[in-house]
Motif scaffolding. Structure first.
Motif, PDB file in Angstrom:
ATOM      1  N   UNK A  33      -2.599  -1.028  12.678  1.00  0.00           N
ATOM      2  CA  UNK A  33      -2.160  -2.154  11.857  1.00  0.00           C
ATOM      3  C   UNK A  33      -2.847  -2.261  10.517  1.00  0.00           C
ATOM      4  N   UNK A  34      -3.875  -1.435  10.288  1.00  0.00           N
ATOM      5  CA  UNK A  34      -4.556  -1.475   8.995  1.00  0.00           C
ATOM      6  C   UNK A  34      -3.967  -0.406   8.089  1.00  0.00           C
ATOM      7  N   UNK A  35      -3.504  -0.785   6.913  1.00  0.00           N
ATOM      8  CA  UNK A  35      -2.982   0.237   6.003  1.00  0.00           C
ATOM      9  C   UNK A  35      -4.108   1.118   5.468  1.00  0.00           C
ATOM     10  N   UNK A  36      -3.906   2.422   5.564  1.00  0.00           N
ATOM     11  CA  UNK A  36      -4.915   3.353   5.083  1.00  0.00           C
ATOM     12  C   UNK A  36      -4.307   4.181   3.973  1.00  0.00           C
ATOM     13  N   UNK A  37      -4.997   4.240   2.844  1.00  0.00           N
ATOM     14  CA  UNK A  37      -4.506   4.992   1.703  1.00  0.00           C
ATOM     15  C   UNK A  37      -5.491   6.097   1.400  1.00  0.00           C
ATOM     16  N   UNK A  38      -4.979   7.327   1.374  1.00  0.00           N
ATOM     17  CA  UNK A  38      -5.853   8.467   1.112  1.00  0.00           C
ATOM     18  C   UNK A  38      -5.475   9.065  -0.231  1.00  0.00           C
ATOM     19  N   UNK A  39      -6.447   9.143  -1.135  1.00  0.00           N
ATOM     20  CA  UNK A  39      -6.123   9.604  -2.481  1.00  0.00           C
ATOM     21  C   UNK A  39      -7.153  10.630  -2.929  1.00  0.00           C
ATOM     22  N   UNK A  40      -6.876  11.226  -4.086  1.00  0.00           N
ATOM     23  CA  UNK A  40      -7.857  12.147  -4.668  1.00  0.00           C
ATOM     24  C   UNK A  40      -8.952  11.333  -5.332  1.00  0.00           C
ATOM     25  N   UNK A  41     -10.155  11.903  -5.370  1.00  0.00           N
ATOM     26  CA  UNK A  41     -11.302  11.179  -5.911  1.00  0.00           C
ATOM     27  C   UNK A  41     -11.096  10.693  -7.328  1.00  0.00           C
ATOM     28  N   UNK A  42     -10.355  11.456  -8.121  1.00  0.00           N
ATOM     29  CA  UNK A  42     -10.207  11.120  -9.529  1.00  0.00           C
ATOM     30  C   UNK A  42      -9.416   9.836  -9.738  1.00  0.00           C
ATOM     31  N   UNK A  43      -8.622   9.434  -8.712  1.00  0.00           N
ATOM     32  CA  UNK A  43      -7.753   8.280  -8.940  1.00  0.00           C
ATOM     33  C   UNK A  43      -8.313   7.011  -8.302  1.00  0.00           C
ATOM     34  N   UNK A  60       0.837  -1.202   0.000  1.00  0.00           N
ATOM     35  CA  UNK A  60       0.000   0.000   0.000  1.00  0.00           C
ATOM     36  C   UNK A  60       0.868   1.246   0.000  1.00  0.00           C
ATOM     37  N   UNK A  61       2.005   1.179   0.701  1.00  0.00           N
ATOM     38  CA  UNK A  61       2.894   2.339   0.724  1.00  0.00           C
ATOM     39  C   UNK A  61       3.429   2.632  -0.682  1.00  0.00           C
ATOM     40  N   UNK A  62       3.763   1.558  -1.380  1.00  0.00           N
ATOM     41  CA  UNK A  62       4.228   1.746  -2.761  1.00  0.00           C
ATOM     42  C   UNK A  62       3.126   2.352  -3.626  1.00  0.00           C
ATOM     43  N   UNK A  63       1.932   1.828  -3.413  1.00  0.00           N
ATOM     44  CA  UNK A  63       0.797   2.322  -4.198  1.00  0.00           C
ATOM     45  C   UNK A  63       0.560   3.802  -3.924  1.00  0.00           C
ATOM     46  N   UNK A  64       0.730   4.193  -2.657  1.00  0.00           N
ATOM     47  CA  UNK A  64       0.530   5.585  -2.286  1.00  0.00           C
ATOM     48  C   UNK A  64       1.510   6.484  -3.023  1.00  0.00           C
ATOM     49  N   UNK A  65       2.734   6.015  -3.135  1.00  0.00           N
ATOM     50  CA  UNK A  65       3.721   6.821  -3.860  1.00  0.00           C
ATOM     51  C   UNK A  65       3.355   6.937  -5.330  1.00  0.00           C
ATOM     52  N   UNK A  66       2.876   5.811  -5.880  1.00  0.00           N
ATOM     53  CA  UNK A  66       2.562   5.803  -7.308  1.00  0.00           C
ATOM     54  C   UNK A  66       1.401   6.752  -7.639  1.00  0.00           C
ATOM     55  N   UNK A  67       0.427   6.815  -6.744  1.00  0.00           N
ATOM     56  CA  UNK A  67      -0.772   7.616  -7.032  1.00  0.00           C
ATOM     57  C   UNK A  67      -0.743   8.964  -6.334  1.00  0.00           C
ATOM     58  N   UNK A  68       0.427   9.383  -5.887  1.00  0.00           N
ATOM     59  CA  UNK A  68       0.646  10.493  -4.965  1.00  0.00           C
ATOM     60  C   UNK A  68      -0.489  10.717  -3.961  1.00  0.00           C
ATOM     61  N   UNK A  69      -0.709   9.688  -3.174  1.00  0.00           N
ATOM     62  CA  UNK A  69      -1.649   9.780  -2.062  1.00  0.00           C
ATOM     63  C   UNK A  69      -0.895   9.764  -0.755  1.00  0.00           C
ATOM     64  N   UNK A  70      -1.656   9.768   0.342  1.00  0.00           N
ATOM     65  CA  UNK A  70      -1.018   9.692   1.655  1.00  0.00           C
ATOM     66  C   UNK A  70      -1.196   8.288   2.200  1.00  0.00           C
ATOM     67  N   UNK A  71      -0.185   7.870   2.963  1.00  0.00           N
ATOM     68  CA  UNK A  71      -0.265   6.533   3.540  1.00  0.00           C
ATOM     69  C   UNK A  71      -0.127   6.632   5.044  1.00  0.00           C
ATOM     70  N   UNK A  72      -0.915   5.870   5.763  1.00  0.00           N
ATOM     71  CA  UNK A  72      -0.693   5.747   7.210  1.00  0.00           C
ATOM     72  C   UNK A  72      -1.165   4.374   7.644  1.00  0.00           C
ATOM     73  N   UNK A  73      -0.664   3.943   8.804  1.00  0.00           N
ATOM     74  CA  UNK A  73      -1.112   2.667   9.349  1.00  0.00           C
ATOM     75  C   UNK A  73      -1.935   2.971  10.584  1.00  0.00           C
ATOM     76  N   UNK A  74      -3.203   2.571  10.551  1.00  0.00           N
ATOM     77  CA  UNK A  74      -4.058   2.841  11.691  1.00  0.00           C
ATOM     78  C   UNK A  74      -4.397   1.521  12.357  1.00  0.00           C
TER      79      UNK A  74
END
Ligand code: SF4
Lengths: 172, 164
Positions: B26-36, B10-24
């Motif tokens: 133990x659950x990976x959370x990916x925050x992205x723009x709506x368009x992606x 998920x961290x890699x994916x966050x970099x690819x889609x320029x989103x934010x990554x955090x672990x809440x």
């Protein structure tokens, strides 16, 4: 003629014991009060208590009200047991309109009375009496089956004594 | 142990889609723009080793102070007890996002509920109607600024005529 006299006497006694004179309305109301046919209209948790009232432990048939009908055409009493949402309200009204006259409505539980715990909700009708006329309100959340029986017996009083109801309502 | 795999993916994916990554917790959370969104969901579905191919839940959260609505997707991988959360941020005044029905047909009803209660419009949804509330209901009641009509107003019931 003496023999006939005795027979006549006997017949008079029989008449006194077995023939009752009354107005037809009174007789019909007397009969109606003893055998409501409710249309099963359970909407939420109160319906569970209504089902319990129908079960063997509380046994609604002791009072003669056990003929729950799934169709409004054959019923003369609607027990609105539960939360009436505004999406359900047209169905409630339609079923009430489909019931044959004479018909009565019992509102069971605080939800049907006034909205209950959900009165502030955007989706709940605050009291079923805003769409159909209600005869007996049973308070409680949920009312126990005994309360339902008490409500039914109150309705029986109401049906069997229309004059008293008129007096209480209109004062004449 | 296995979760660390998913965290990395998920961290890699966050970099690819320029989103934010955090672990809440133990659950990976990916925050992205709506368009992606579609991109992110497709990528998560095709993670190698632990594909998150089960759409668990789809809902939305209203943030009036940031003027944003977050559409939240919970995905579960059936190859292990783990879950990821994808949050897609959309504008509150015009909440439009691409539908997930093409990826998971089961998203249909969840998106309708989300539209019904939050007013998020899903582009490409086959049948975007209200699902819980009645058809002539006004507003979206789970928005934070929704005002419930008064009791008197709610008592007045207008019954829709057939064909209306
Ligand atoms: S009155 Fe209480 S028990 Fe009855 S339907 Fe409402 S919430 Fe349920």
């Amino acid at each position: 003629m003496e023999v006939d006299n005795e027979k006549q006497h006997e017949a008079d006694e029989m008449v006194k014991k077995n023939i009752i004179l009354a107005k037809l309305d009174d007789v019909l109301n007397w009969g109606r009060g003893w055998s409501f046919w409710p249309v099963s209209f359970g909407l939420a948790c109160c319906a569970i208590e209504m089902m319990a009232a129908g079960g063997p432990r509380f046994d609604i048939s002791r009072f003669g009200y056990e003929v729950f009908r799934p169709t409004p055409r054959q019923a003369d009493l609607m027990i609105v047991a539960g939360t009436v949402t505004r999406k359900m309200a047209p169905a409630v009204k339609k079923i009430y309109d489909q019931m044959a006259e004479p018909k009565w409505v019992i509102s069971m539980g605080s939800c049907a009375n006034s909205g209950g715990p959900f009165v502030d909700s955007y989706a709940v009708l605050p009291g079923v009496d805003s769409i159909i006329p209600v005869d007996v309100y049973i308070p409680g959340c949920p009312p126990r089956p005994e309360s339902l029986f008490y409500g039914l017996l109150q309705l029986k009083q109401k049906v069997q004594n229309p004059a008293k109801v008129r007096l209480a309502k209109h004062g004449k | 142990m296995e979760n660390s795999v998913l965290l990395k993916l998920v961290e890699e994916l966050a970099q690819k889609l320029d989103g934010e990554f955090e672990a809440s917790l133990g659950t990976p959370v990916l925050k992205i723009k709506g368009a992606r969104t579609t991109e992110a969901l497709q990528a998560a579905r095709n993670f190698s080793g632990t594909p998150c191919e089960f759409l668990h839940d789809l809902t939305a959260v209203d943030y009036p102070d940031r003027n944003e609505i977050e559409v939240v997707y919970h995905l579960t991988s059936l190859r292990g007890p783990q879950m990821i959360r994808i949050k897609a941020v959309v504008d509150r005044n015009n909440p439009v996002i691409d539908t997930a029905v093409r990826i998971w047909p089961g998203a249909d009803f969840m998106e309708r509920e989300c539209f019904d209660l939050m007013g998020v419009k899903f582009n490409g949804h086959p049948d975007l109607r209200r699902i819980l509330l009645w058809d002539d209901f006004e507003g979206h009641p789970l928005r934070k600024d929704y005002v419930t009509p008064s009791v008197e107003e709610r008592k007045r019931l207008r019954i829709m005529q057939p064909g209306e």
